[in-house]
Design a protein around this motif. Structure first.
Motif, PDB file in Angstrom:
ATOM      1  N   SER A 138      80.017  12.620 -10.950  1.00 40.49           N
ATOM      2  CA  SER A 138      81.009  13.295 -11.788  1.00 40.49           C
ATOM      3  C   SER A 138      80.648  14.764 -11.995  1.00 40.49           C
ATOM      4  N   ARG A 139      81.653  15.522 -12.364  1.00 37.08           N
ATOM      5  CA  ARG A 139      81.454  16.939 -12.670  1.00 37.08           C
ATOM      6  C   ARG A 139      80.455  17.088 -13.825  1.00 37.08           C
TER       7      ARG A 139
ATOM      8  N   ARG B 143      79.733  16.507  -4.263  1.00 41.95           N
ATOM      9  CA  ARG B 143      80.796  15.502  -4.193  1.00 41.95           C
ATOM     10  C   ARG B 143      81.099  15.109  -2.742  1.00 41.95           C
TER      11      ARG B 143
ATOM     12  N   ALA C 282      78.637  26.431 -10.726  1.00 35.36           N
ATOM     13  CA  ALA C 282      78.486  24.986 -10.939  1.00 35.36           C
ATOM     14  C   ALA C 282      79.584  24.231 -10.210  1.00 35.36           C
ATOM     15  N   ASP C 283      80.787  24.781 -10.198  1.00 33.63           N
ATOM     16  CA  ASP C 283      81.891  24.107  -9.522  1.00 33.63           C
ATOM     17  C   ASP C 283      81.683  24.063  -8.010  1.00 33.63           C
ATOM     18  N   GLN C 284      81.169  25.138  -7.430  1.00 38.50           N
ATOM     19  CA  GLN C 284      80.876  25.134  -5.994  1.00 38.50           C
ATOM     20  C   GLN C 284      79.804  24.094  -5.667  1.00 38.50           C
TER      21      GLN C 284
ATOM     22  N   VAL D 243      76.874  16.715 -12.693  1.00 37.18           N
ATOM     23  CA  VAL D 243      76.400  17.919 -11.988  1.00 37.18           C
ATOM     24  C   VAL D 243      76.074  19.016 -13.005  1.00 37.18           C
ATOM     25  N   TYR D 244      76.985  19.289 -13.923  1.00 41.18           N
ATOM     26  CA  TYR D 244      76.774  20.345 -14.903  1.00 41.18           C
ATOM     27  C   TYR D 244      75.554  20.054 -15.773  1.00 41.18           C
TER      28      TYR D 244
ATOM     29  N   TYR E 270      79.198  21.397  -7.455  1.00 40.03           N
ATOM     30  CA  TYR E 270      79.858  20.101  -7.639  1.00 40.03           C
ATOM     31  C   TYR E 270      80.615  19.703  -6.369  1.00 40.03           C
ATOM     32  N   LEU E 271      81.378  20.622  -5.792  1.00 41.25           N
ATOM     33  CA  LEU E 271      82.149  20.304  -4.586  1.00 41.25           C
ATOM     34  C   LEU E 271      81.236  19.944  -3.416  1.00 41.25           C
TER      35      LEU E 271
END
Length: 132
Positions: free
Chosen positions: A41-42, A34, A26-28, A45-46, A30-31
């Motif tokens: 926002s994070r 973004r 999820a963080d990848q 995305v989540y 998000y980046l």
């Protein structure tokens, strides 16, 4: 479940997942998102990854460390490298007969099963060999 509207942000998130074949976290995602929309926002995305996976538009792959997301929606297995943390599609056909067998033995109504093979990927094995 209440009807979800298809927002521009959700579409951007879906397009991002569909453009990748490396089972991103999820963080990848998000980046990546973004970089295209610096106002997202994070949490957005989540939350939308959850909606997309619940709706069957993407697959949530549960592996150690962090959930991953997959653009493939067909039933298939995965490989998880315990050294680098990468996730790969396993070259093995899904065995629906397991679902029927377990249902028969337990009385469960089985909808699917998931299988994750854990080990060390060829790149990490090669790296280990070169370090010796």
């Amino acid at each position: 479940m209440k009807q979800q509207r298809n927002s521009k942000q959700r579409q951007l998130i879906l397009d991002t997942v569909m453009s990748r074949c490396d089972h991103p976290t999820a963080d990848q995602i998000y980046l990546d998102v973004r970089a295209k929309d610096d106002r997202i926002s994070r949490g957005t995305v989540y939350r939308n990854l959850g909606v997309l996976s619940e709706n069957g538009e993407i697959t949530n792959v549960k592996v150690p460390a962090a959930d991953r997301y997959d653009s493939r929606k067909d039933l298939h297995y995965h490989l998880f490298c315990t050294k680098c943390g990468k996730v790969f599609d396993a070259p093995l056909a899904y065995h629906s007969e397991y679902d029927a067998e377990i249902a028969k033995e337990t009385g469960f109504e089985i909808s699917r099963h998931r299988m994750i093979f854990e080990g060390v990927c060829p790149a990490c094995v090669k790296e280990d060999t070169n370090d010796k």
